[in-house]
Scaffold this motif. Structure first.
Motif, PDB file in Angstrom:
ATOM      1  N   THR A   7      53.262  -0.227  70.503  1.00  0.00           N
ATOM      2  CA  THR A   7      52.897  -1.589  70.881  1.00  0.00           C
ATOM      3  C   THR A   7      53.262  -2.518  69.729  1.00  0.00           C
ATOM      4  OG1 THR A   7      51.060  -0.765  72.201  1.00  0.00           O
ATOM      5  CG2 THR A   7      51.000  -3.097  71.589  1.00  0.00           C
ATOM      6  N   HIS A   8      53.928  -3.615  70.082  1.00  0.00           N
ATOM      7  CA  HIS A   8      54.409  -4.592  69.100  1.00  0.00           C
ATOM      8  C   HIS A   8      53.841  -5.938  69.516  1.00  0.00           C
ATOM      9  CE1 HIS A   8      57.190  -7.348  67.151  1.00  0.00           C
ATOM     10  NE2 HIS A   8      57.747  -6.353  66.502  1.00  0.00           N
ATOM     11  N   MET A  51      57.851 -11.095  59.248  1.00  0.00           N
ATOM     12  CA  MET A  51      59.011 -10.911  60.114  1.00  0.00           C
ATOM     13  C   MET A  51      58.951  -9.533  60.776  1.00  0.00           C
ATOM     14  SD  MET A  51      62.957 -11.282  59.055  1.00  0.00           S
ATOM     15  CE  MET A  51      64.277 -10.900  60.174  1.00  0.00           C
ATOM     16  N   TRP A  52      58.402  -8.575  60.059  1.00  0.00           N
ATOM     17  CA  TRP A  52      58.254  -7.217  60.578  1.00  0.00           C
ATOM     18  C   TRP A  52      57.101  -6.557  59.845  1.00  0.00           C
ATOM     19  CZ3 TRP A  52      58.068  -2.389  58.546  1.00  0.00           C
ATOM     20  CH2 TRP A  52      58.191  -1.329  59.441  1.00  0.00           C
ATOM     21  N   GLY A  53      56.157  -6.011  60.580  1.00  0.00           N
ATOM     22  CA  GLY A  53      55.042  -5.328  59.954  1.00  0.00           C
ATOM     23  C   GLY A  53      54.513  -4.223  60.840  1.00  0.00           C
ATOM     24  N   GLU A  54      53.867  -3.255  60.202  1.00  0.00           N
ATOM     25  CA  GLU A  54      53.275  -2.167  60.978  1.00  0.00           C
ATOM     26  C   GLU A  54      52.138  -1.518  60.196  1.00  0.00           C
ATOM     27  OE1 GLU A  54      55.866   1.114  61.895  1.00  0.00           O
ATOM     28  OE2 GLU A  54      56.211   1.589  59.811  1.00  0.00           O
ATOM     29  N   VAL A  55      51.258  -0.885  60.947  1.00  0.00           N
ATOM     30  CA  VAL A  55      50.226  -0.023  60.394  1.00  0.00           C
ATOM     31  C   VAL A  55      50.406   1.331  61.052  1.00  0.00           C
ATOM     32  CG1 VAL A  55      47.747   0.461  60.280  1.00  0.00           C
ATOM     33  CG2 VAL A  55      48.577  -1.878  59.963  1.00  0.00           C
ATOM     34  N   THR A  56      50.459   2.372  60.240  1.00  0.00           N
ATOM     35  CA  THR A  56      50.533   3.742  60.751  1.00  0.00           C
ATOM     36  C   THR A  56      49.476   4.570  60.036  1.00  0.00           C
ATOM     37  OG1 THR A  56      52.219   4.329  59.118  1.00  0.00           O
ATOM     38  CG2 THR A  56      53.003   3.649  61.288  1.00  0.00           C
ATOM     39  N   SER A  57      48.821   5.440  60.804  1.00  0.00           N
ATOM     40  CA  SER A  57      47.810   6.302  60.209  1.00  0.00           C
ATOM     41  C   SER A  57      48.193   7.761  60.421  1.00  0.00           C
ATOM     42  CB  SER A  57      46.437   6.029  60.827  1.00  0.00           C
ATOM     43  OG  SER A  57      46.343   6.626  62.108  1.00  0.00           O
ATOM     44  N   PRO A  58      47.697   8.638  59.558  1.00  0.00           N
ATOM     45  CA  PRO A  58      47.987  10.070  59.712  1.00  0.00           C
ATOM     46  C   PRO A  58      47.474  10.633  61.041  1.00  0.00           C
ATOM     47  CG  PRO A  58      46.993   9.632  57.556  1.00  0.00           C
ATOM     48  CD  PRO A  58      46.907   8.357  58.357  1.00  0.00           C
ATOM     49  N   ALA A  65      53.593  -5.733  64.367  1.00  0.00           N
ATOM     50  CA  ALA A  65      53.302  -7.146  64.613  1.00  0.00           C
ATOM     51  C   ALA A  65      54.285  -8.009  63.855  1.00  0.00           C
ATOM     52  CB  ALA A  65      51.881  -7.486  64.179  1.00  0.00           C
ATOM     53  N   PHE A  66      54.491  -9.222  64.379  1.00  0.00           N
ATOM     54  CA  PHE A  66      55.277 -10.214  63.647  1.00  0.00           C
ATOM     55  C   PHE A  66      54.816 -11.602  64.020  1.00  0.00           C
ATOM     56  CE2 PHE A  66      57.794 -11.385  67.239  1.00  0.00           C
ATOM     57  CZ  PHE A  66      58.730 -12.339  66.884  1.00  0.00           C
ATOM     58  N   ASP A  67      55.186 -12.562  63.177  1.00  0.00           N
ATOM     59  CA  ASP A  67      54.894 -13.965  63.431  1.00  0.00           C
ATOM     60  C   ASP A  67      56.120 -14.605  64.065  1.00  0.00           C
ATOM     61  OD1 ASP A  67      52.241 -14.292  62.360  1.00  0.00           O
ATOM     62  OD2 ASP A  67      53.109 -13.979  60.372  1.00  0.00           O
TER      63      ASP A  67
END
Length: 141
Positions: A7-8, A51-58, A65-67
């Protein structure tokens, strides 16, 4: 070969806060590339927007997400998300791109991007916006 769908979410000026919030809930690593970092500033007031971001968990949680820049129309109720297809193999990602491209509106042709070797965006014949990319390794923010 394998791909992941993610999901973005699309925001305006709140992507960093959203990513930090999701990281506080789910843990994991946050990576955020600003328009300044990518040498893609269109509006100086938005240079530090994401411009480009993410969160990833183990544990497997992942969100991007981006603005949306002010130069693009944005309505939180319209195109508030993308379906992101991420892979490590350029040929595989290109094959999916070619399949989804049938009767699609190309928003960003598939090609190199500041944050990875391959990226493209299209809206398919059903009105769903897809982003496809080949992943690259990033350092947590």
């Amino acid at each position: 070969m394998s791909i992941a769908t993610v999901t973005h979410i699309n925001l305006r000026g709140e992507a960093r806060a959203a990513l930090e919030f999701y990281q506080s809930v789910f843990g994991g690593n946050l990576v955020a590339l600003t328009y300044r970092d990518a040498n893609a500033v269109q509006n100086p007031d938005e240079a530090d927007h994401i411009m480009w971001g993410e969160v990833t968990s183990p544990e497997g949680f992942q969100i991007m997400a981006f603005d949306v820049p002010s130069s693009r129309e944005w309505d939180q109720g319209k195109e508030s998300y993308f379906v992101s297809v991420r892979g490590k193999d350029a040929d595989e990602v290109t094959r999916y791109w070619e399949g989804l491209s049938a009767q699609a509106t190309i928003k960003q042709p598939l090609g190199p991007a500041a944050w990875g070797p391959l990226y493209g965006m299209l809206t398919d014949q059903f009105g769903v916006t897809w982003v496809l990319d080949v992943t690259a390794e990033y350092s947590p923010a």
